[in-house]
Write an enzyme that holds these catalytic residues in place. Sequence first.
Site, PDB file in Angstrom:
ATOM      1  N   HIS A 164       0.842  -1.152   0.052  1.00  0.00           N
ATOM      2  CA  HIS A 164      -0.104  -0.165  -0.027  1.00  0.00           C
ATOM      3  C   HIS A 164       1.057   1.297   0.060  1.00  0.00           C
ATOM      4  CE1 HIS A 164       0.888  -0.624   4.267  1.00  0.00           C
ATOM      5  NE2 HIS A 164       0.246   0.621   4.424  1.00  0.00           N
ATOM      6  N   HIS A 224       1.217   4.000   2.031  1.00  0.00           N
ATOM      7  CA  HIS A 224       1.610   4.727   3.136  1.00  0.00           C
ATOM      8  C   HIS A 224       3.149   4.997   2.997  1.00  0.00           C
ATOM      9  CE1 HIS A 224      -2.335   4.296   5.677  1.00  0.00           C
ATOM     10  NE2 HIS A 224      -2.307   5.360   5.205  1.00  0.00           N
ATOM     11  N   ASP A 283       5.626   4.656   4.775  1.00  0.00           N
ATOM     12  CA  ASP A 283       6.614   3.783   5.688  1.00  0.00           C
ATOM     13  C   ASP A 283       6.726   2.869   4.776  1.00  0.00           C
ATOM     14  OD1 ASP A 283       3.855   3.444   6.624  1.00  0.00           O
ATOM     15  OD2 ASP A 283       4.582   2.129   8.128  1.00  0.00           O
ATOM     16  N   HIS A 284       6.039   2.501   3.556  1.00  0.00           N
ATOM     17  CA  HIS A 284       6.222   1.172   2.732  1.00  0.00           C
ATOM     18  C   HIS A 284       6.598   1.690   1.566  1.00  0.00           C
ATOM     19  CE1 HIS A 284       3.798  -1.474   5.497  1.00  0.00           C
ATOM     20  NE2 HIS A 284       3.617  -0.128   6.034  1.00  0.00           N
ATOM     21  N   HIS A 320      -7.525  -1.505   5.600  1.00  0.00           N
ATOM     22  CA  HIS A 320      -6.517  -0.705   6.092  1.00  0.00           C
ATOM     23  C   HIS A 320      -6.913   0.791   6.001  1.00  0.00           C
ATOM     24  CE1 HIS A 320      -2.890   0.624   7.849  1.00  0.00           C
ATOM     25  NE2 HIS A 320      -2.325   0.773   6.821  1.00  0.00           N
ATOM     26  N   ASP A 352      -0.424  -3.844   5.797  1.00  0.00           N
ATOM     27  CA  ASP A 352      -1.119  -3.347   6.909  1.00  0.00           C
ATOM     28  C   ASP A 352      -2.714  -3.538   6.903  1.00  0.00           C
ATOM     29  OD1 ASP A 352       1.436  -2.235   7.239  1.00  0.00           O
ATOM     30  OD2 ASP A 352       0.956  -0.242   7.599  1.00  0.00           O
ATOM     31  N   HIS A 393       5.737  -5.509  11.403  1.00  0.00           N
ATOM     32  CA  HIS A 393       5.131  -4.002  11.590  1.00  0.00           C
ATOM     33  C   HIS A 393       4.856  -3.941  13.389  1.00  0.00           C
ATOM     34  CE1 HIS A 393       2.494  -0.776  10.791  1.00  0.00           C
ATOM     35  NE2 HIS A 393       3.292  -0.823   9.469  1.00  0.00           N
TER      36      HIS A 393
HETATM   37 ZN   LIG Z   1      -0.204   1.735   6.600  1.00  0.00          ZN
HETATM   38 ZN   LIG Z   2       2.655   0.726   8.181  1.00  0.00          ZN
END
Ligand SMILES: [Zn+2]
Ligand SMILES: [Zn+2]
Length: 308
Positions: free
Chosen positions: A63, A65, A67-68, A140, A211, A269
């Site tokens: 996804h 976001h 942090d990915h 998510h 996530d 995670h």
């Molecule tokens: Zn996420």
């Molecule tokens: Zn994340």
Amino acid sequence: MEIFFLGTGAGVPAKLRNVTSIALKLLDERGTIWLFDAGEATQHQILHTSIKPRRIEKIFITHLHGDHIYGLPGLLASRSFQGGESEVTVYGPKGIKDYLQASLSVSQTYLKYRLTVIEIEEGVIFEDGQFFVEARLLDHGIPSYGYRIVEKDKPGTLLAEKLREAGVQPGPIFRKIKNGETVLLEDGRVINPAEFLGPPQKGRIVAILGDTRFTENAAKLAEKADILVHEATFAKGEEKLAYEYFHSTAYQAAMIARQAGCKQLCLTHISARYDRNASKELVKEAMEVFPAIDIAEDFKEISIPLSK
Ligand SMILES: [Zn+2]
Ligand SMILES: [Zn+2]
């Protein structure tokens, strides 16, 4: 086949855990590495390992976001400097194309290799003679995918000695039998390949999820998997918080692993709120429902053996 954790934290980088990136090492199987997510500084993490960026063949983004994905353009750019010439395919939700196009063109990055970006929908997103990969949406808040990587079963080894004993001489005929073809010999005998092949080798199943809240689709992706990699952002008892923030607890991840009949579960995670000791607690409480649990650490490797 090994899973190597490059980043196992949640949301923001922390000293103990960098943000998410997971390598599926397929060096013996196809001489390549598949990457799942590329949080910021994924390439810095790679510097501490034996992973060669030029070996990266496919990158699956769960996804969008930060942090990915914040580490993705940098990793792709450096791969070009580090001698990467083979094609890379990036799979991800709608928007991944714009993101990569913008970051690479604004920074005037020109790759020396072919980059293919595929915006996926649910279903089988890749298949060849060796593997197929299925994607399903999780829960998510924004589209977040889970990936089910299935290694196809291999036919058994050819029982050459037995064939010779039956008076069949080596040659192209052996290959036909190995491929499972029924063969008519010159003397009129019919060779049934099943009688001259060892037992087939069962392929492995790996489920790597983005996530997510606790969701049915996670169990479908993980069905009978050799290993499920599932997020565990919260501890047991924090189900309400987990729900509000579209994440899962360790206990919920274990419920999924049990429901899906997985062999093994690895939690990742992990929020920076949990230090080493507290994260051991996460495992303990999840073990109540599913015993075969491991917790991911940055630079930890888990090998996935062939079933006997
Ligand atoms: Zn996420
Ligand atoms: Zn994340």
